[in-house]
Design a protein around this motif. Structure first.
Motif, short mmCIF file in Angstrom:
data_model
loop_
_atom_site.label_atom_id
_atom_site.label_comp_id
_atom_site.label_asym_id
_atom_site.label_seq_id
_atom_site.Cartn_x
_atom_site.Cartn_y
_atom_site.Cartn_z
N PRO A 114 0.83 -1.21 0.00
CA PRO A 114 0.00 0.00 0.00
C PRO A 114 0.86 1.26 0.00
CG PRO A 114 0.06 -0.97 2.20
CD PRO A 114 0.76 -1.93 1.29
N VAL A 115 0.28 2.30 -0.58
CA VAL A 115 0.90 3.62 -0.59
C VAL A 115 0.24 4.53 0.42
CG1 VAL A 115 1.62 3.43 -2.99
CG2 VAL A 115 -0.61 4.41 -2.45
N GLY A 116 -0.85 4.06 1.04
CA GLY A 116 -1.54 4.85 2.05
C GLY A 116 -2.18 3.95 3.08
N VAL A 117 -2.41 4.50 4.28
CA VAL A 117 -3.04 3.75 5.36
C VAL A 117 -4.13 4.64 5.95
CG1 VAL A 117 -2.73 2.58 7.57
CG2 VAL A 117 -0.90 2.53 5.86
N SER A 132 -4.43 0.93 -0.61
CA SER A 132 -4.33 1.41 0.77
C SER A 132 -4.83 0.35 1.72
CB SER A 132 -5.14 2.71 0.96
OG SER A 132 -4.67 3.72 0.10
N GLU A 133 -4.38 0.43 2.95
CA GLU A 133 -4.82 -0.45 4.01
C GLU A 133 -5.71 0.33 4.97
OE1 GLU A 133 -4.42 -3.67 4.62
OE2 GLU A 133 -3.19 -4.08 2.84
N ILE A 162 -0.70 8.85 5.61
CA ILE A 162 -1.58 8.30 6.65
C ILE A 162 -2.81 9.18 6.76
CG2 ILE A 162 -1.82 7.73 9.10
CD1 ILE A 162 1.13 7.13 9.22
N VAL A 163 -3.98 8.58 6.56
CA VAL A 163 -5.25 9.29 6.65
C VAL A 163 -5.89 8.93 7.97
CG1 VAL A 163 -7.46 9.74 5.52
CG2 VAL A 163 -5.46 9.11 4.15
N VAL A 164 -6.30 9.93 8.74
CA VAL A 164 -6.91 9.70 10.05
C VAL A 164 -8.35 10.21 10.02
CG1 VAL A 164 -4.77 9.75 11.35
CG2 VAL A 164 -5.95 11.88 10.89
N HIS A 165 -9.24 9.38 10.56
CA HIS A 165 -10.65 9.76 10.70
C HIS A 165 -11.08 9.39 12.12
CE1 HIS A 165 -14.80 10.61 9.34
NE2 HIS A 165 -15.10 9.70 10.26
N VAL A 166 -11.16 10.35 12.99
CA VAL A 166 -11.45 10.12 14.39
C VAL A 166 -11.98 11.42 14.99
CG1 VAL A 166 -9.16 10.76 15.23
CG2 VAL A 166 -10.47 9.05 16.49
N LYS A 195 5.95 10.87 7.20
CA LYS A 195 4.79 10.56 6.36
C LYS A 195 3.93 11.80 6.19
CE LYS A 195 5.99 6.18 6.60
NZ LYS A 195 6.54 5.43 5.44
N LYS A 196 3.16 11.78 5.14
CA LYS A 196 2.17 12.82 4.93
C LYS A 196 0.91 12.51 5.74
CE LYS A 196 3.73 13.96 0.27
NZ LYS A 196 3.33 14.07 -1.16
N CYS A 197 0.23 13.53 6.15
CA CYS A 197 -0.98 13.38 6.98
C CYS A 197 -2.15 14.04 6.28
CB CYS A 197 -0.75 14.00 8.36
SG CYS A 197 -2.21 13.88 9.44
N ILE A 198 -3.27 13.30 6.24
CA ILE A 198 -4.55 13.82 5.73
C ILE A 198 -5.58 13.63 6.82
CG2 ILE A 198 -6.36 13.56 4.00
CD1 ILE A 198 -4.31 12.62 2.01
#
Length: 278
Positions: A114-117, A132-133, A162-166, A195-198
């Motif tokens: 994966p290129v993103g998590v 992505s995972e 890394i994408v965060v949804h919280v 890492k990049k953050c979204i």
């Protein structure tokens, strides 16, 4: 005066003759009187059906010997034996091929790594992104995601974003200042790993009370400004899910299949726009 009846069956006539009186006084003889006798009603005649001939049309076939059974004339169903009239069973079906569940490797090959998590609470349970995972942490808060960031980076070294949804579970604590501080620490922890953050914005649930809706709207407005100052991409989900009950499950808090598909589309656009291939 008494009469004596004499019936004549040939002409259906009855002759009535007066009987002599019981006294001994002589009297003149009375003439005979004819009375028409009617037939008795209610007597039914017996009806016999007309005779008919009985014959066996297949007696000739039974006596003849057929040399070739392929040209034999088939008997009608009423003259067949029990074995001949029994239906033949269909041939057995071949067994279905056995399906073996394929286990997913913990570390995919380099070509498919994966290129993103995506890391988040139970809102991302059914969200899948290309290449992505997804890490689903039920009932997770912002500080819980922050503690899992080193593990995510270690297991997915090829992931660049890394994408965060919280944040939805933190709304119930009613600690706005602590929630802002936790988000600031989470973003700094992800950027410190290289890492990049979204940041995926909060989703207004359909079952939120007025107070919860007001707090999640304030969090959304603060994240927009904070991510803009830190130059961190922000995904605006507020307008996509506001007043759209059909995107939520029966409990009104989690997303159904349609809601998860919409969230995945929003995150996929952001991930493609800010992904830089190495």
């Amino acid at each position: 005066m008494y009469y004596r009846l004499e019936a004549n069956p040939a002409v259906n006539l009855v002759r009535v003759k007066p009987l002599p009186p019981a006294c001994s006084t002589p009297q003149q003889s009375q003439p005979w009187t004819e009375v028409v006798a009617h037939r008795q009603r209610g007597v039914l005649r017996k009806f016999s059906p007309p005779p008919f001939n009985l014959s066996n049309r297949y007696s000739v076939l039974a006596d003849s010997n057929v040399a070739d059974p392929a040209h034999a004339i088939p008997l009608p169903p009423q003259h067949r034996s029990a074995e001949q009239s029994r239906p033949t069973a269909p041939p057995p079906k071949p067994p279905a091929p056995r399906r073996v569940a394929r286990e997913r490797p913990r570390h995919p090959p380099s070509s498919t790594r994966p290129v993103g998590v995506l890391v988040g609470s139970s809102m991302v349970r059914h969200v899948t992104l290309p290449r992505s995972e997804t890490w689903c942490l039920p009932v997770a808060r912002v500080e819980d995601v922050q503690t899992r960031v080193p593990e995510v980076v270690e297991q997915h070294p090829t992931a660049s974003t890394i994408v965060v949804h919280v944040g939805s579970n933190d709304i119930r604590l009613q600690q706005s200042e602590k929630l802002k501080s936790d988000f600031t620490s989470l973003i700094q922890t992800i950027l410190a790993t290289g890492k990049k953050c979204i940041v995926s914005g909060p989703i207004p649930s359909a079952c939120f009370s007025d107070m919860q809706f007001s707090r999640i709207r304030q969090l959304h407005a603060w994240l927009v400004g904070h991510c803009s100052r830190e130059r961190v991409p922000f995904v605006d989900n507020f307008g996509s899910f506001w007043r759209r009950r059909s995107l939520f499950a029966r409990d009104g808090r989690h997303l159904n299949r349609a809601g998860a598909s919409l969230l995945a589309s929003n995150l996929e656009l952001a991930l493609e726009a800010h992904h830089t291939p190495r």
